[in-house]
Design a protein around this motif. Sequence first.
Motif, mmCIF file in Angstrom:
data_model
loop_
_atom_site.group_PDB
_atom_site.id
_atom_site.type_symbol
_atom_site.label_atom_id
_atom_site.label_comp_id
_atom_site.label_asym_id
_atom_site.label_seq_id
_atom_site.Cartn_x
_atom_site.Cartn_y
_atom_site.Cartn_z
ATOM 1 N N UNK A 22 68.548 33.468 -5.245
ATOM 2 C CA UNK A 22 68.834 33.557 -6.679
ATOM 3 C C UNK A 22 69.293 32.206 -7.224
ATOM 4 N N UNK A 23 70.232 31.566 -6.539
ATOM 5 C CA UNK A 23 70.748 30.276 -7.012
ATOM 6 C C UNK A 23 69.661 29.208 -7.021
ATOM 7 N N UNK A 24 68.799 29.228 -6.012
ATOM 8 C CA UNK A 24 67.701 28.254 -5.972
ATOM 9 C C UNK A 24 66.710 28.469 -7.113
ATOM 10 N N UNK A 25 66.645 29.707 -7.627
ATOM 11 C CA UNK A 25 65.792 30.000 -8.787
ATOM 12 C C UNK A 25 66.513 29.726 -10.103
ATOM 13 N N UNK A 26 67.794 29.372 -10.038
ATOM 14 C CA UNK A 26 68.558 29.066 -11.234
ATOM 15 C C UNK A 26 69.181 30.267 -11.913
ATOM 16 N N UNK A 27 69.301 31.379 -11.186
ATOM 17 C CA UNK A 27 69.947 32.567 -11.751
ATOM 18 C C UNK A 27 71.164 32.924 -10.919
ATOM 19 N N UNK A 28 72.124 33.579 -11.563
ATOM 20 C CA UNK A 28 73.322 33.998 -10.844
ATOM 21 C C UNK A 28 73.013 35.251 -10.036
ATOM 22 N N UNK A 29 73.419 35.288 -8.780
ATOM 23 C CA UNK A 29 73.192 36.476 -7.960
ATOM 24 C C UNK A 29 73.939 37.686 -8.526
ATOM 25 N N UNK A 30 73.449 38.866 -8.189
ATOM 26 C CA UNK A 30 74.159 40.087 -8.567
ATOM 27 C C UNK A 30 75.557 40.037 -7.962
ATOM 28 N N UNK A 31 76.512 40.659 -8.644
ATOM 29 C CA UNK A 31 77.918 40.590 -8.247
ATOM 30 C C UNK A 31 78.159 40.962 -6.781
ATOM 31 N N UNK A 32 77.626 42.088 -6.262
ATOM 32 C CA UNK A 32 77.888 42.414 -4.849
ATOM 33 C C UNK A 32 77.295 41.385 -3.885
ATOM 34 N N UNK A 33 76.163 40.835 -4.241
ATOM 35 C CA UNK A 33 75.518 39.819 -3.394
ATOM 36 C C UNK A 33 76.367 38.552 -3.387
ATOM 37 N N UNK A 34 76.837 38.139 -4.557
ATOM 38 C CA UNK A 34 77.677 36.950 -4.656
ATOM 39 C C UNK A 34 78.997 37.158 -3.913
ATOM 40 N N UNK A 35 79.603 38.325 -4.084
ATOM 41 C CA UNK A 35 80.860 38.654 -3.384
ATOM 42 C C UNK A 35 80.681 38.536 -1.871
ATOM 43 N N UNK A 36 79.626 39.128 -1.359
ATOM 44 C CA UNK A 36 79.404 39.094 0.081
ATOM 45 C C UNK A 36 79.161 37.671 0.582
ATOM 46 N N UNK A 37 78.441 36.877 -0.190
ATOM 47 C CA UNK A 37 78.187 35.484 0.198
ATOM 48 C C UNK A 37 79.490 34.686 0.221
ATOM 49 N N UNK A 38 80.319 34.852 -0.801
ATOM 50 C CA UNK A 38 81.603 34.152 -0.858
ATOM 51 C C UNK A 38 82.453 34.518 0.345
ATOM 52 N N UNK A 39 82.554 35.785 0.630
ATOM 53 C CA UNK A 39 83.394 36.234 1.748
ATOM 54 C C UNK A 39 82.854 35.758 3.095
ATOM 55 N N UNK A 40 81.545 35.740 3.259
ATOM 56 C CA UNK A 40 80.962 35.245 4.511
ATOM 57 C C UNK A 40 81.249 33.757 4.689
ATOM 58 N N UNK A 41 81.155 32.997 3.615
ATOM 59 C CA UNK A 41 81.423 31.560 3.692
ATOM 60 C C UNK A 41 82.899 31.275 3.940
#
Length: 114
Positions: A7-26
């Motif tokens: 999503x970010x590489x396409x220039x759009x913000x990821x859906x909230x649950x997807x973004x949350x999971x990515x943040x927590x994994x990082x």
Amino acid sequence: MEQALDALDRGVEPERPVLRDAVRALLAELSRRAPGRSVEVRIPPFGAIQCVPGPRHTRGTPPNVVETDPVTWVLIATERVSWANALSDGRLRASGIRTDLTEYLPLYPPRSAE
């Protein structure tokens, strides 16, 4: 993680649950790479950790704090945006002498356990 990055590489913000999971994994990967309690990394509203070896902070406002928004965190942690650029343009706030986390980046893809 891949959904968030796509999503970010396409220039759009990821859906909230997807973004949350990515943040927590990082954040979990940063905690694994830099165990300790001398720096607090805050990515509201999804998470905060203490990491980096050094003196432990236990009360009040920590002396070493890194804070940014979730999208910027994913971009920095995957080196799609440099630490220096995010800091200079105000997307990243880092206060304290231990807050430069560049030696631990990129956090994704994760390295094998050392």
